[in-house]
Design an enzyme around this catalytic site. Sequence first.
Site, short mmCIF file in Angstrom:
data_model
loop_
_atom_site.label_atom_id
_atom_site.label_comp_id
_atom_site.label_asym_id
_atom_site.label_seq_id
_atom_site.Cartn_x
_atom_site.Cartn_y
_atom_site.Cartn_z
N TYR A 1 13.36 31.42 17.28
CA TYR A 1 14.20 32.01 16.24
C TYR A 1 15.66 31.70 16.51
O TYR A 1 16.11 31.73 17.66
CB TYR A 1 14.01 33.53 16.21
CG TYR A 1 12.65 33.97 15.74
CD1 TYR A 1 12.02 33.36 14.66
CD2 TYR A 1 11.98 35.02 16.38
CE1 TYR A 1 10.78 33.78 14.23
CE2 TYR A 1 10.74 35.44 15.95
CZ TYR A 1 10.14 34.82 14.87
OH TYR A 1 8.91 35.23 14.43
N HIS B 1 13.91 43.97 8.96
CA HIS B 1 13.51 42.96 9.95
C HIS B 1 12.87 43.60 11.19
O HIS B 1 12.56 42.89 12.17
CB HIS B 1 14.73 42.13 10.38
CG HIS B 1 15.09 41.05 9.39
ND1 HIS B 1 16.29 41.00 8.74
CD2 HIS B 1 14.37 39.99 8.93
CE1 HIS B 1 16.31 39.95 7.93
NE2 HIS B 1 15.16 39.32 8.02
N ARG C 1 18.14 28.50 4.53
CA ARG C 1 17.48 28.34 5.82
C ARG C 1 16.00 28.09 5.54
O ARG C 1 15.51 28.37 4.44
CB ARG C 1 17.68 29.56 6.72
CG ARG C 1 17.04 30.84 6.19
CD ARG C 1 17.34 32.02 7.11
NE ARG C 1 16.71 31.89 8.40
CZ ARG C 1 15.49 32.35 8.71
NH1 ARG C 1 14.74 32.98 7.81
NH2 ARG C 1 15.00 32.20 9.91
N ASN D 1 12.06 28.92 6.85
CA ASN D 1 11.19 29.76 7.67
C ASN D 1 9.77 29.22 7.50
O ASN D 1 9.49 28.52 6.54
CB ASN D 1 11.28 31.22 7.19
CG ASN D 1 10.54 32.15 8.09
OD1 ASN D 1 10.65 32.06 9.31
ND2 ASN D 1 9.74 33.05 7.52
N GLU E 1 8.99 28.36 3.84
CA GLU E 1 9.83 29.05 2.85
C GLU E 1 11.22 28.43 2.89
O GLU E 1 11.89 28.44 3.92
CB GLU E 1 9.95 30.53 3.20
CG GLU E 1 8.62 31.26 3.09
CD GLU E 1 8.69 32.70 3.58
OE1 GLU E 1 7.72 33.44 3.36
OE2 GLU E 1 9.72 33.10 4.18
N TYR F 1 2.84 37.44 15.93
CA TYR F 1 3.53 38.01 14.76
C TYR F 1 3.17 37.24 13.49
O TYR F 1 2.96 37.82 12.43
CB TYR F 1 5.05 37.99 14.99
CG TYR F 1 5.83 38.33 13.75
CD1 TYR F 1 5.85 39.63 13.26
CD2 TYR F 1 6.52 37.34 13.05
CE1 TYR F 1 6.55 39.93 12.10
CE2 TYR F 1 7.22 37.63 11.90
CZ TYR F 1 7.22 38.93 11.43
OH TYR F 1 7.90 39.23 10.27
N LYS F 2 3.08 35.92 13.61
CA LYS F 2 2.78 35.11 12.43
C LYS F 2 1.28 35.11 12.10
O LYS F 2 0.86 34.48 11.13
CB LYS F 2 3.25 33.66 12.65
CG LYS F 2 4.77 33.50 12.65
CD LYS F 2 5.14 32.06 12.91
CE LYS F 2 6.65 31.83 13.06
NZ LYS F 2 7.38 31.90 11.79
#
Length: 344
Positions: A38, A194, A224, A226, A266, A317-318
């Site tokens: 990140y 977040h 950005r 993602n 994204e 997390y993903k």
Amino acid sequence: MTVQFKPAETFRDTFTYKKSPEDLLRFPFPFPEDSYMYSVNIEPHVRGGPTAAFQAVFDIDEHYIAECKERARVLAEDPKRCQVLPHMMTAEWDTLELIMESLAADYPEHFTLSKDGDAWTWVNRPLGIQQSFIFGKAETLPCGPFEYITRQAQGDFTLQDQREDNLFVDGGMVTTQADWSLEFDIGMSFHEWHGPVPLAHEKGVFDRALKYLLRLQYGQPVRRLNWTMTVNPRLDTSPENYPVWGPDKASVTPQNVADKVHLRVELQTLYRLPRSNAILFGIRCYLTSVADIAKVPKWRRRLHRVLRDLNPDIAAYKGLPRFREMVVDYLAPLDDGAPTSAGI
Ligand code: HEM
């Protein structure tokens, strides 16, 4: 920018979504390096960039009509995917103006906006829409101005109000999301929404990103990238529908992994809005199967290395653990070990 639409493709049940070769080449591959962590990866949202997906303010591709249909279906099943708090009405009109003007300028063959004072006429040829209305008078549109225009764009959108040196997600149209809920997040501040993201808080990523965004200027949007991974080309992976798509993860096998698992990118864009001082956040989703990624040598090498070395907290997390290793095993023999040059 002429686009050949594929109106019949589907993002659920039969999953007939497929990319043409041209569409594959415009995929915004998200990794500038062989490893991923990140960071505040924000850059000016200017025309140009590695692929055609960066040429327009709001990108339209061959999936436009099918995606608008899918999003209308999601909304019909769950109207709470679109919510805007009442104090955001000025931001709603700001959004309508920005999207209509941008689409008409970038794709004149598909969209036209004519203005006579506050009397505006909007023509959307791919969706067969012609609408006259008075700018600023919501009763002259079939629904609220934010819902009206975001139904006609690809991707999701949220509206952030700026106050108390913070941003609050006070509205959104969220139908094609990667496992987060507008119904749950609405009204939250930047660090609150977040909250579930691992590692980034400790690294100061969100402190720096918020500081940057509070100073975002009108007319100077930023963007950005993602990413995550999704089983099947399914756009709606919302927590609300987890029982529908969660079990898909168990269907991945070494035999079908390349066709089933998709890299989900994204292209996120942020715009200061002129009258409301709110920020519009666009989340434009692109899905590409691992089999299609594997057709491009520099992409398959890099995806292999990123997934192989991914921090386990980020992978968890993903939602990747059930199939990450299978993707890595599929890509490993296709990684020739060559150095990948910096950049995408
Ligand atoms: C994840 C919203 C801007 C970095 C998320 C999530 C949401 C979100 C809802 C998922 C959280 C969950 O798991 O429930 C937004 C909104 C923004 C915004 C509405 C508009 C202001 C940014 C910016 C950054 C950022 C400017 C820059 C660093 C991240 C990261 C994740 C994340 C790193 C984790 C993504 C992943 O691993 O898949 N964001 N975000 N966000 N956001 Fe944002």
